[in-house]
Structures are given as structure tokens and as C-alpha cells.
Motif scaffolding. Structure first.
Motif, mmCIF file in Angstrom:
data_model
loop_
_atom_site.group_PDB
_atom_site.id
_atom_site.type_symbol
_atom_site.label_atom_id
_atom_site.label_comp_id
_atom_site.label_asym_id
_atom_site.label_seq_id
_atom_site.Cartn_x
_atom_site.Cartn_y
_atom_site.Cartn_z
ATOM 1 N N ARG A 145 0.825 -1.213 0.000
ATOM 2 C CA ARG A 145 0.000 0.000 0.000
ATOM 3 C C ARG A 145 0.855 1.257 0.000
ATOM 4 N NH1 ARG A 145 -4.293 -2.406 4.438
ATOM 5 N NH2 ARG A 145 -5.626 -3.542 2.937
ATOM 6 N N LEU A 161 -3.694 -5.512 -4.873
ATOM 7 C CA LEU A 161 -4.639 -6.614 -4.737
ATOM 8 C C LEU A 161 -4.094 -7.615 -3.733
ATOM 9 C CD1 LEU A 161 -5.935 -7.684 -8.285
ATOM 10 C CD2 LEU A 161 -7.142 -6.419 -6.497
ATOM 11 N N SER A 162 -4.968 -8.150 -2.893
ATOM 12 C CA SER A 162 -4.584 -9.206 -1.971
ATOM 13 C C SER A 162 -5.697 -10.237 -1.918
ATOM 14 C CB SER A 162 -4.329 -8.642 -0.571
ATOM 15 O OG SER A 162 -5.544 -8.244 0.024
ATOM 16 N N SER A 164 -7.748 -10.795 0.269
ATOM 17 C CA SER A 164 -8.965 -10.317 0.930
ATOM 18 C C SER A 164 -9.900 -9.576 -0.014
ATOM 19 C CB SER A 164 -8.596 -9.404 2.105
ATOM 20 O OG SER A 164 -7.899 -8.260 1.638
ATOM 21 N N ASP A 165 -9.418 -9.239 -1.219
ATOM 22 C CA ASP A 165 -10.264 -8.514 -2.172
ATOM 23 C C ASP A 165 -11.279 -9.441 -2.821
ATOM 24 O OD1 ASP A 165 -9.170 -5.813 -2.103
ATOM 25 O OD2 ASP A 165 -7.345 -6.703 -2.927
ATOM 26 N N SER A 166 -12.459 -8.911 -3.097
ATOM 27 C CA SER A 166 -13.527 -9.705 -3.708
ATOM 28 C C SER A 166 -13.222 -9.986 -5.173
ATOM 29 C CB SER A 166 -14.863 -8.953 -3.596
ATOM 30 O OG SER A 166 -14.817 -7.794 -4.426
ATOM 31 N N VAL A 169 -13.718 -6.854 -7.291
ATOM 32 C CA VAL A 169 -12.598 -5.907 -7.231
ATOM 33 C C VAL A 169 -11.439 -6.420 -8.092
ATOM 34 C CG1 VAL A 169 -10.847 -4.902 -5.716
ATOM 35 C CG2 VAL A 169 -13.238 -4.973 -4.986
ATOM 36 N N ARG A 170 -11.170 -7.700 -7.999
ATOM 37 C CA ARG A 170 -10.074 -8.272 -8.776
ATOM 38 C C ARG A 170 -10.341 -8.149 -10.277
ATOM 39 N NH1 ARG A 170 -8.641 -14.037 -5.840
ATOM 40 N NH2 ARG A 170 -8.692 -13.292 -3.680
ATOM 41 N N SER A 196 -2.457 -15.745 -5.361
ATOM 42 C CA SER A 196 -3.722 -15.084 -5.666
ATOM 43 C C SER A 196 -4.152 -15.399 -7.087
ATOM 44 C CB SER A 196 -3.580 -13.562 -5.494
ATOM 45 O OG SER A 196 -4.751 -12.918 -5.892
#
Length: 653
Positions: A145, A161-162, A164-166, A169-170, A196
Motif C-alpha cells: 500500500r 490486490l490481496s 482479501s479482495d472480492s 474488485v479483482r 492469488s
């Protein structure tokens, strides 16, 4: 009327390494197909404790198809890549902190200096296509970040992006990166979770690695994100910022696909660059990165029990049972010789006794010693004679030498002269070792004299009555024979040596058919054996800085087929050893060359075999620097020019 349940013939599961997760279990328990087909690039991903259910077990250890990076590049299934291993930014250290500790510190990972350096290198190395579509790998979400914010301030368009992203979002981020829209486009996605699934974008044309390489599996996973083919993408650029991390050596291991964990092999892969990758791909390390990797290799312990156990569990999980020796080669896992070379083990049997709960076989102390002897001395396959003799001894009681000669002639097209026969017998009766080493394997006497031939010894015959011992030994012999066929059957001229294979001092003494082994100190740079008329020359090409002036010889290649070598100190042109060198041909003396790059490698201790050589007659006597000792410089012509990659590694590596 009851609802009819349709049983599908086949159900497909992508990213199948997640199959043990609860979300996957629900799906797999609901559907009852005749066949589950799982696809994954990381089948070996599992819990740190190496226990529990694994991906192979879930799919009943049935592997429909497997392809590694090397094979995929050879088959042109992937996009070519240009890999650049470059130096990560050196930041002025806090007092007493190492470089590794610094780069674990958030403020150094996200410093303005590092940000500017990353942007500078990304611009310099470039990409394929009209605009950059890049992927950056980081270790931590806070680091990602902060880096993203600083990159954006300085003109890049990035997004983090990690896991935890939906999915929404991805997908939106991937569309902005891969698409052609200029207004809302992304230059880079910064990924934290290496596995990921949301950052699998064929259009990626630049990959930047800002995290240390922890394992070959993770490295290939990172690299693979950029290897998908796409229109208007000729290649992908991979920029790896290499710091002083303990596991830097994992990079050449991953790129080469070689799991032998042999230090000299890994050093050569760093030097050779693109030669290890099929096709148009290239590999480059800058000078500082290369030195850092070499330092990591020097400090690594590839016979470490933890490393051995991890690789063993990888293979066991894949197979669903205790692996056989041949399985390590068949499935491309760690070279099992790492187990044999571990001083606390010495054999696969002993490893299983110590670390495998399911293994219940137990041998006597003498039987265990025989298994260790064959593992350490013969199972590498460097010569077939002893292995074939053992094979005969398993089945026949007498006439062993005649049986061996016939087998060598019929199956391997090789003969056995008197010196070779005596050497083999000495190996198999514990007469070959030096006096100090004889006691270690005093029970390893396989033969005894029987008239003009030999028969199985009483002690060994008694051991063979134990079915477990017989089975373990037979597997070990067969493994060694396979190693011989794969690596040592292309013998050089009329020798039992193979060009560019590696041999220890002991290997050379044995394969040159000396009656007894010699300790390295007695050999020095060379030693003449009168009985066999062989005169091996051993050269350490990289000298240590602290060796004495009388042993600091400047041996060096002048070309791939010419070598300048210096005699031992205290020699003149008239000295016997120098005269034997100069008049070797007329005296029937066989001069053979062995060269190693690094004397410090305490694990392999091996030399490359480079064939026969002949003195050109160019000779010069001189006084060695800082001493009153004379020595002689001799020019040699090699019968066979050194292969280019080996030559470049030895001379320039």
C-alpha cells in the motif's frame, strides 16, 4: 416423485491445490462424478508441519499429466522471458544491522530511494508492447500500500490486490490493467498473496519481484504469472531485485529445474544464464547479485535434514507411499545423493529409520554398514563394474569374475584389464581404502578367493539370507545401475571416466585403477602411479587468498584447448615428475586433467574431468614469488577442447 440426481461423468476443479479447504470440500462432497479432474500450478502447497491431507491424496495420487517449466518452454507452450537479476538498493544501515535485517524493516522497504530505483530499473529494462502491463510482487500488505501510494505520486498508475479482495474488485483491476482504455488504465497491479488466482493475466508484459525468494515453487509461481501468451506480446520482462537474503540460491535452482542441490551446479547455472532455458528466453545477473547468490550458496547446507525432509515429504505426498530410490529421479525431486552424503545418515535406509514412522524394517549393524558403503561409494553410478559384481553376488556363489567379465562385455561393451580387475577386487575386499579408512567399512568384504576366481564371502552370504537386507541392497544396486546408464555410460575414449562429469580424488584413484586410494594431501596437484602409468593432474582454478606462496600456483587456460600448469614447488626441468610430464608419450604415461572451480565446497569436493592432455614442449623454470623455491611452468594441449559452457564457468564464472 423423488428428484432424480444426475451423476456427471467428469467434474473439473481449477486451482485444485485449494481442495482441502472447506469451500472446496462442500462442492466435492456434493457432486459425485465418475472422475474429478483437478488443475493446479502448485500441487505441493501444504501446511508448514508437513502433515495432513494433501492435494495428491485427495485425487487418489493419480497424476494425469505434469509439465515443468523447462519442458513447457521447450514445447513453446509459454511466452519467452528475459530475466534480469539486479541488485536491490543498498540503504545506509542502522548500526549493527545486517542488510537482511534492514530490508525486513518497513521504512527501508518503502523508502523514497528504493521507490525511485524500482521505477528507474523498470523503465530501463522495458517491456513488450505499446504500454506496460505490469505485476509487482511484495511480501506484506502494508509495504504494498505504501509503495503503491508513492508510485502513484510519481506518475505510475498502480493498485494493490490481496487475497482479501472480492472477485468483483479483482476483475475490475485486471480489466483496467489488460484493457486498451488509456484513461482509466493501470500500469501495475501490486500483489501480496503469491498464490492469488485473481492476477492471472495473459497480457502481463513485465513482472517485478520485490520479495525474497523462499522456495523454487514460489519463484516459478511468480514467474509463471507473466508467461501466458497474448497477442502483440513477444516476451515478458522479469526484474528481480535481489538483496542479501539467505535463500538467494533458490533462484538458479528454480530457473534450471535442477533439484540436485549440488553447489557447483548451481554456481554454473548463475554463470551460464540463458543456456539453462530452452528457446529464446534469456537470464542475466548483474555482478553484485551474482556475488550475493554465490555467498548464499557458500553458506547453504544442502545436506541439511530439514531440506531433505521437506523434499522427501513432497515426493511421499505425491505418491501416497514411501518413495523408492528411483522415484526421486523419476519425479524430479531432490537428488537422493544428498541423503547419502549427510554424515548423520549415509543411506536412505537410515533416513527412513530416523524420520519415517511407517517404516518398520530394521537391519543389523553390519548389514547397515554394508548399505551405507554401497550408498556412499558405489550408488552414484560412476563405474558399472562393482555394481554389476554385486548383482552377480546376489544370485551366484562362485565364478564371480568370469560372470562379471561376460556381463561387462555383453551388456556394456567394456572390458576389464588386469589393473582394473585388481582394483575392483580391492574395492570389494576393503583393500582399496587408505589405512585410516579401512576400519570404517571393515565388514564390507564381499569376496573371497576361490582358486583362480572369486566367490561370495561367508559373511556377505550370511547377510543375504535376510530378505529385508537383500531387498534393500538389490534396490540400491539397481538405482546405481540406472545412474550409470543415465550419467556415466558415455565413457571417454578407453577410460571409465566421462567428460565434464565430476569426480573426487577418491573417484579418480579408483577409476584410474590404482591399487590403493591416496589421501588428497599426498596427491597435491598431481601424482604418478607407476603400476598403471597414469598421471592425473588436479587443478583448483580459484585459489584462496591465504594459501602459502609455495602452493599458490597460477595455473590458467590460454584457450579452450591449451593450459598453463605449474609444477609443485622445489622442482626443476630435470626433476623426475617434470620429465615424466614432458616425455609422457614416449614413456607411455597417461596424463589426465581434473579441474574444479572452488576448493571451498566442503560438500561435493569434486573436479570436472576434462580428458587427456599432452605437453607442447613449451616449458619455463622460475623462482616462485617471495620464496627461494623453483618451479616449472608447462604448456599443455588438451586432446579435446573444453565445452564452451564449462570453459566459461571455470575461466570467467
Amino acid at each position: 416423485m423423488a428428484e432424480k440426481i444426475v451423476r456427471p461423468i467428469l467434474t473439473y476443479a481449477d486451482e485444485a491445490h485449494h481442495s482441502s479447504a472447506d469451500s472446496y470440500k462442500k462442492i466435492m462432497n456434493y457432486f459425485k462424478p465418475r472422475l474429478w479432474l483437478g488443475m493446479t500450478a502448485t500441487p505441493d502447497k501444504r501446511d508448514d508441519n508437513l502433515e495432513g491431507r494433501n492435494i495428491y491424496e485427495i485425487f487418489n495420487h493419480q497424476i494425469a499429466y505434469e509439465i515443468r517449466l523447462q519442458d513447457a518452454m521447450k514445447e513453446d507452450l509459454l511466452c519467452p522471458f528475459h530475466y534480469f537479476g539486479i541488485t536491490d538498493l543498498e540503504v545506509i544501515a542502522d548500526a549493527g544491522k545486517s542488510s537482511e535485517e534492514k530490508f525486513e524493516n518497513f521504512k527501508y522497504l518503502t523508502s523514497d530511494e528504493r521507490v525511485l530505483n524500482v521505477m528507474k530499473q523498470a523503465k530501463f529494462f522495458g517491456y513488450s508492447g505499446e504500454r506496460v502491463k505490469g505485476l509487482i510482487f511484495c511480501s506484506r500488505i502494508d509495504e504494498a500500500r505504501e509503495l503503491s501510494a508513492k508510485f502513484n505520486e510519481k506518475g505510475w498508475r498502480t493498485l494493490v490486490l490481496s487475497g482479501s479482495d472480492s472477485e468483483t474488485v479483482r476483475a475490475a483491476a485486471v480489466e483496467r490493467l489488460a484493457g486498451d482504455e488509456a484513461e482509466d488504465a493501470l500500469d501495475y497491479i501490486i500483489s501480496v498473496d503469491i498464490f492469488s488466482e485473481g492476477v492471472d493475466v495473459p497480457e502481463i508484459n513485465q513482472v517485478i519481484m520485490l520479495r525474497p525468494t523462499e522456495s523454487p515453487i514460489i519463484f516459478i509461481q511468480q514467474l509463471g504469472r507473466g508467461l501466458r501468451k497474448a497477442e502483440d506480446k513477444e516476451y515478458v520482462v522479469v526484474i528481480d531485485f535481489i538483496g542479501n537474503y539467505r535463500n538467494n540460491f533458490m533462484i538458479p535452482i528454480a530457473l534450471s529445474g535442477d533439484r540436485s542441490y549440488n553447489k557447483d551446479n548451481i554456481r554454473r547455472y548463475v554463470t551460464e544464464g540463458g543456456r539453462v532455458i530452452p528457446g529464446a528466453s534469456t537470464i542475466h545477473f548483474d555482478e553484485i547479485s551474482r556475488k550475493r547468490i554465490f555467498q548464499a550458496i557458500d553458506n547453504a547446507n544442502f545436506n541439511d535434514i530439514k531440506l531433505i525432509r521437506e523434499n522427501y515429504m513432497n515426493l511421499k505426498n505425491k505418491l501416497g507411499h514411501i518413495p523408492a530410490l528411483a522415484d526421486f529421479d523419476k519425479y524430479g525431486e531432490m537428488d537422493v545423493l544428498r541423503i547419502f552424503d549427510n554424515n548423520s545418515l549415509g543411506s536412505y535406509y537410515k533416513f527412513l529409520v530416523k524420520y519415517e514412522k511407517e517404516y518398520t524394517t530394521r537391519l543389523s549393524k553390519d548389514e547397515e554398514t554394508v548399505i551405507e558403503f554401497v550408498s556412499k561409494k558405489l550408488a552414484n553410478g560412476k563405474r558399472i563394474h562393482e555394481l554389476e559384481m554385486l548383482k552377480r553376488l546376489l544370485k551366484y556363489q562362485n565364478g564371480i569374475m568370469d560372470l562379471l567379465k561376460k556381463s561387462l562385455h555383453d551388456n556394456y561393451n567394456c572390458s576389464m584389464n588386469d589393473n582394473c580387475a585388481e582394483n575392483v577386487v580391492n574395492m570389494m575386499t576393503n583393500e582399496f581404502p587408505t589405512s585410516a579408512a579401512k576400519k570404517t567399512y571393515s565388514q564390507c568384504v564381499f569376496l573371497e578367493k576361490d582358486g583362480s576366481d572369486y566367490k561370495v564371502s561367508k559373511l556377505f552370504s550370511e547377510m543375504l539370507q535376510n530378505k529385508d537386507f537383500y531387498r534393500i541392497l538389490e534396490e540400491l544396486i539397481d538405482f546405481g545401475i540406472l545412474r550409470y546408464k543415465d550419467n556415466f555410460s558415455m565413457r571417454y575414449q578407453d577410460t571409465d571416466l566421462v567428460l565434464y562429469q565430476k569426480y573426487t580424488y577418491e573417484d579418480a584413484c579408483r577409476l584410474l585403477n590404482w591399487k590403493r586410494n591416496e589421501v588428497p594431501l599426498n596427491i597435491g596437484g598431481y601424482k604418478y602411479d607407476k603400476k598403471t602409468k597414469t598421471f592425473p593432474v588436479f587443478i583448483n582454478y580459484d585459489k584462496q587468498d591465504d594459501i602459502s606462496d609455495t602452493t599458490k600456483y597460477e595455473d590458467h587456460f590460454t584457450s579452450s584447448d591449451h593450459l598453463i600448469a605449474i609444477s609443485k614447488s622445489g622442482r626443476s626441468i630435470e626433476s623426475e615428475d617434470v620429465q615424466n610430464f614432458l616425455k609422457a608419450k614416449e614413456r607411455g604415461i597417461d596424463v589426465q586433467l581434473f579441474v574444479r572451480k572452488n576448493k571451498d565446497d566442503k560438500i561435493s569436493k569434486e573436479f570436472y574431468y576434462l580428458g587427456r592432455m599432452t605437453s607442447t614442449g613449451a616449458v619455463k623454470e622460475f623462482v616462485m614469488p617471495n620464496t627461494d623455491k623453483t618451479a616449472v611452468e608447462i604448456e599443455w594441449a588438451l586432446d579435446t577442447p573444453v565445452r564452451e559452457d564449462i570453459y566459461e564457468y571455470i575461466v570467467n564464472g
